[in-house]
Design an enzyme around this catalytic site. Sequence first.
Site, mmCIF file in Angstrom:
data_model
loop_
_atom_site.group_PDB
_atom_site.id
_atom_site.type_symbol
_atom_site.label_atom_id
_atom_site.label_comp_id
_atom_site.label_asym_id
_atom_site.label_seq_id
_atom_site.Cartn_x
_atom_site.Cartn_y
_atom_site.Cartn_z
ATOM 1 N N ASP A 1 -12.104 -9.265 4.939
ATOM 2 C CA ASP A 1 -13.396 -9.307 4.239
ATOM 3 C C ASP A 1 -13.942 -10.738 4.228
ATOM 4 O OD1 ASP A 1 -13.261 -6.573 3.601
ATOM 5 O OD2 ASP A 1 -14.079 -6.913 1.589
ATOM 6 N N ASP B 1 -2.699 -18.401 0.576
ATOM 7 C CA ASP B 1 -3.688 -19.137 -0.217
ATOM 8 C C ASP B 1 -4.324 -20.242 0.636
ATOM 9 O OD1 ASP B 1 -1.180 -20.343 -0.174
ATOM 10 O OD2 ASP B 1 -1.254 -21.083 -2.241
ATOM 11 N N LYS C 1 3.371 -15.285 2.375
ATOM 12 C CA LYS C 1 3.556 -16.044 1.129
ATOM 13 C C LYS C 1 5.053 -16.296 1.001
ATOM 14 C CE LYS C 1 2.040 -17.893 -2.718
ATOM 15 N NZ LYS C 1 1.231 -19.120 -2.741
ATOM 16 N N ASP D 1 -6.241 -7.059 4.415
ATOM 17 C CA ASP D 1 -7.396 -6.445 3.752
ATOM 18 C C ASP D 1 -8.304 -7.535 3.201
ATOM 19 O OD1 ASP D 1 -8.984 -4.416 2.546
ATOM 20 O OD2 ASP D 1 -7.989 -4.805 0.630
ATOM 21 N N TYR E 1 0.822 -1.207 0.000
ATOM 22 C CA TYR E 1 0.000 0.000 0.000
ATOM 23 C C TYR E 1 0.860 1.263 0.000
ATOM 24 C CZ TYR E 1 -4.619 -2.066 0.899
ATOM 25 O OH TYR E 1 -5.810 -2.732 0.801
HETATM 26 C C1 IPM Z 1 -10.282 -1.401 4.254
HETATM 27 C C2 IPM Z 1 -10.561 -0.811 2.908
HETATM 28 C C3 IPM Z 1 -9.438 0.131 2.541
HETATM 29 C C4 IPM Z 1 -8.162 -0.685 2.479
HETATM 30 C C5 IPM Z 1 -9.649 0.922 1.236
HETATM 31 C C6 IPM Z 1 -10.954 1.671 1.235
HETATM 32 C C7 IPM Z 1 -8.503 1.839 0.953
HETATM 33 O O1 IPM Z 1 -10.760 -1.809 1.970
HETATM 34 O O2 IPM Z 1 -10.075 -0.628 5.215
HETATM 35 O O3 IPM Z 1 -10.274 -2.626 4.360
HETATM 36 O O4 IPM Z 1 -7.871 -1.310 1.451
HETATM 37 O O5 IPM Z 1 -7.437 -0.687 3.466
HETATM 38 MG MG MG Z 2 -10.878 -3.771 2.810
#
Ligand code: IPM
Ligand code: MG
Length: 358
Positions: free
Chosen positions: A251, A223, A191, A247, A142
């Site tokens: 999710d 993975d 990884k 990240d 990032y």
């Molecule tokens: C998160 C989001 C952010 C990230 C984006 C919106 C920049 O997906 O906080 O998980 O990738 O960190």
């Molecule tokens: Mg995210």
Amino acid sequence: MNARIAVIPGDGIGPEVTKEAVNVLKVIEEKFAHKFEFIELDAGGCAIDKYGECLPKETVNECKKSDAVLLGAVGGWQWDNLPGNQRPEMALLGLRKELNLYANLRPAMLFPSLANACPLKPEIIQGGLDLLVVRELTGGIYFGEKGIKNTDMGKTAYDIEQYSETEIRRIAHTAFSMAKVRNKSVTSIDKANVLESSRLWRSVVTEVAKEYPEIKLSHLYVDNAAMQLIRNPKQFDVILTSNIFGDILSDEASQIVGSIGMLPSASLADGNFGMYEPVHGSAPDIAGQNKANPMAAILSAAMMLSYTFNLTNEANAIETAVNSVLEKGYRTADLFCNEENTTLLGTKAISSVLCSLL
Ligand code: IPM
Ligand code: MG
């Protein structure tokens, strides 16, 4: 306690959900005799529209003068065609970097009454799920060098993944300290079979682990980890991982506990300062419709009380109220699946039920 809380509603559903989180904090203020001062600030797409930049200096300065930051979400289709370095998301990355918020905690807990919202088979989640993703937040791909160059293959874009020992060491300490007060297990995800940065990651984490003999450390390739999270999520207690893997995996974790609408987060610097935000994004498709689930923002406020202000009873009161709302069958659209004894509510209504239960 007197506290100064910076509030950044942001874009999309951000303003709706932060408003409810602030309402909950106001009830806490009253019930527990604290004094919270809220300072509202702009960042994200709305700041681009107002000032031509996603993260005004003023916002950063005011955050630095505050004890904690509560953030909604940034981004939306209106700003999707801006060049990468001007997008609303840069506000988030800028805040993380400027405020040195290197440790991102994303707890994923399955509330018992939401078992049906979990897409996994009942036997896989029997007895509940409770894991914590510790994501490195100010390094890695990032923030590495990025750019576009012309090559004989045409335009070639690059983003560099890099980690220093210092960056890995401090986030590893965060993960081990968290594991100490949880189930004493850390799974570090990398990884290392391919990436040099992951090999350094693995060796530094292994080094740091020696200072925590009571914690069991294991390593997984990312993975495999993505697969294990679905196959047997109960094997995880604390997941320690890099910015980009965290990240993605957070999710994934959010879905196995029902909905991303339930996932709070804390982004911590050294000391007590932190920024608290729901993991879900700005969800422009439902913005302004009173449909968003405010629970992730409300639970983020609870994390603020516990991590920045050490107000554990107050934080517990919020978590208990969230649980009661769900037990009573109230659901926002993301969680509603027409089960018996459940009622579909909007953002404001579910939050006021919650406030009345506090
Ligand atoms: C998160 C989001 C952010 C990230 C984006 C919106 C920049 O997906 O906080 O998980 O990738 O960190
Ligand atoms: Mg995210």
